[in-house]
Design a protein around this motif. Structure first.
Motif, short mmCIF file in Angstrom:
data_model
loop_
_atom_site.label_atom_id
_atom_site.label_comp_id
_atom_site.label_asym_id
_atom_site.label_seq_id
_atom_site.Cartn_x
_atom_site.Cartn_y
_atom_site.Cartn_z
N GLN A 60 -8.52 -2.74 9.97
CA GLN A 60 -8.07 -3.19 8.66
C GLN A 60 -6.90 -2.35 8.16
N ILE A 61 -6.97 -1.05 8.40
CA ILE A 61 -5.86 -0.17 8.02
C ILE A 61 -4.61 -0.53 8.81
N LYS A 62 -4.77 -0.76 10.10
CA LYS A 62 -3.62 -1.12 10.95
C LYS A 62 -3.00 -2.43 10.49
N MET A 63 -3.83 -3.41 10.16
CA MET A 63 -3.31 -4.70 9.67
C MET A 63 -2.50 -4.50 8.40
N ARG A 64 -2.99 -3.67 7.52
CA ARG A 64 -2.27 -3.42 6.27
C ARG A 64 -0.96 -2.67 6.52
N LEU A 85 3.89 -5.75 -3.31
CA LEU A 85 2.86 -5.88 -2.29
C LEU A 85 2.75 -4.61 -1.44
N VAL A 86 3.86 -3.93 -1.24
CA VAL A 86 3.83 -2.66 -0.50
C VAL A 86 2.94 -1.66 -1.24
N LEU A 87 3.13 -1.55 -2.54
CA LEU A 87 2.31 -0.62 -3.34
C LEU A 87 0.84 -1.01 -3.31
N GLN A 88 0.55 -2.29 -3.41
CA GLN A 88 -0.82 -2.77 -3.39
C GLN A 88 -1.50 -2.42 -2.06
N TYR A 89 -0.82 -2.67 -0.95
CA TYR A 89 -1.40 -2.41 0.36
C TYR A 89 -1.54 -0.92 0.62
N LYS A 90 -0.60 -0.12 0.12
CA LYS A 90 -0.71 1.33 0.28
C LYS A 90 -1.92 1.86 -0.47
N SER A 91 -2.18 1.32 -1.65
CA SER A 91 -3.35 1.77 -2.41
C SER A 91 -4.64 1.33 -1.70
N GLU A 92 -4.63 0.14 -1.09
CA GLU A 92 -5.79 -0.31 -0.33
C GLU A 92 -6.04 0.60 0.87
N ILE A 93 -4.97 1.02 1.54
CA ILE A 93 -5.10 1.93 2.68
C ILE A 93 -5.69 3.25 2.23
N ASP A 94 -5.26 3.75 1.08
CA ASP A 94 -5.81 5.02 0.57
C ASP A 94 -7.31 4.89 0.34
N ILE A 95 -7.74 3.77 -0.18
CA ILE A 95 -9.17 3.54 -0.42
C ILE A 95 -9.91 3.48 0.91
N LEU A 96 -9.36 2.74 1.88
CA LEU A 96 -10.03 2.61 3.18
C LEU A 96 -10.12 3.94 3.91
N LYS A 97 -9.10 4.78 3.78
CA LYS A 97 -9.11 6.07 4.47
C LYS A 97 -10.23 6.97 3.96
N ALA A 98 -10.69 6.74 2.73
CA ALA A 98 -11.80 7.52 2.20
C ALA A 98 -13.08 7.28 3.00
N TYR A 99 -13.16 6.14 3.68
CA TYR A 99 -14.35 5.79 4.46
C TYR A 99 -14.22 6.18 5.93
N MET A 100 -13.10 6.73 6.29
CA MET A 100 -12.85 7.13 7.67
C MET A 100 -13.22 8.60 7.85
N PRO A 101 -13.56 8.98 9.09
CA PRO A 101 -13.78 10.41 9.34
C PRO A 101 -12.49 11.17 9.06
N GLU A 102 -12.63 12.44 8.75
CA GLU A 102 -11.45 13.24 8.43
C GLU A 102 -10.53 13.31 9.65
N GLU A 103 -9.24 13.07 9.40
CA GLU A 103 -8.27 13.09 10.49
C GLU A 103 -8.04 14.52 10.94
N LEU A 104 -7.82 14.66 12.24
CA LEU A 104 -7.52 15.97 12.81
C LEU A 104 -6.07 16.33 12.53
N SER A 105 -5.80 17.61 12.46
CA SER A 105 -4.42 18.06 12.27
C SER A 105 -3.66 17.88 13.58
N ILE A 106 -2.35 17.94 13.51
CA ILE A 106 -1.51 17.79 14.70
C ILE A 106 -1.82 18.91 15.70
N GLU A 107 -2.16 20.09 15.20
CA GLU A 107 -2.49 21.21 16.07
C GLU A 107 -3.78 20.93 16.85
N GLU A 108 -4.78 20.37 16.15
CA GLU A 108 -6.04 20.04 16.80
C GLU A 108 -5.85 18.94 17.84
N VAL A 109 -5.04 17.94 17.51
CA VAL A 109 -4.76 16.86 18.45
C VAL A 109 -4.04 17.41 19.67
#
Length: 121
Positions: A28-32, A47-71
């Motif tokens: 869903q994030i990728k589609m947005r 629409l860009v602003l709307q979709y960006k705010s939706e992505i921010d909401i969806l990211k709250a439900y995702m596991p915490e992203e790793l830092s570039i150093e960890e990756v």
């Protein structure tokens, strides 16, 4: 997102595991993100602003992203294990890296990092 999860549940004919829910949210994030690119080209800032705010909401439900150093550290470990010699071994490296990073890092960026590193061998 809820309907996407329900469709996935119907397709699998069972309840979704946590990993499968994360995968649905990722899609869903990728589609947005794809839609944002198109809306930017069309000059639809509303629409860009709307979709960006939706992505921010969806990211709250995702596991915490790793830092570039960890990756990078995980990629380094896989390179030590596999010891690739050419770009042709990209699939082998991705096969090892994906389970470790899926849902915790942007896999397109991970792929780009691996490709860049392989091209420098």
């Amino acid at each position: 997102v809820k309907s996407a999860m329900q469709m996935e549940k119907i397709n699998l004919k069972r309840d979704l595991s946590d990993d499968e829910v994360v995968h649905v949210v990722e899609k869903q994030i990728k589609m947005r993100n794809d839609s944002i690119e198109e809306f930017e080209k069309a000059g639809r800032d509303d629409l860009v602003l709307q979709y960006k705010s939706e992505i921010d909401i969806l990211k709250a439900y995702m596991p915490e992203e790793l830092s570039i150093e960890e990756v990078t550290s995980i990629i380094d470990d896989v390179f030590k294990e596999v010891n690739p010699t050419s770009l042709k071994q990209m699939g082998l490296i991705m096969k090892e890296v994906t389970p470790k990073l899926k849902g915790r890092a942007d896999m397109s960026k991970v792929s780009a990092l691996i490709k860049e590193r392989l091209s420098n061998l």
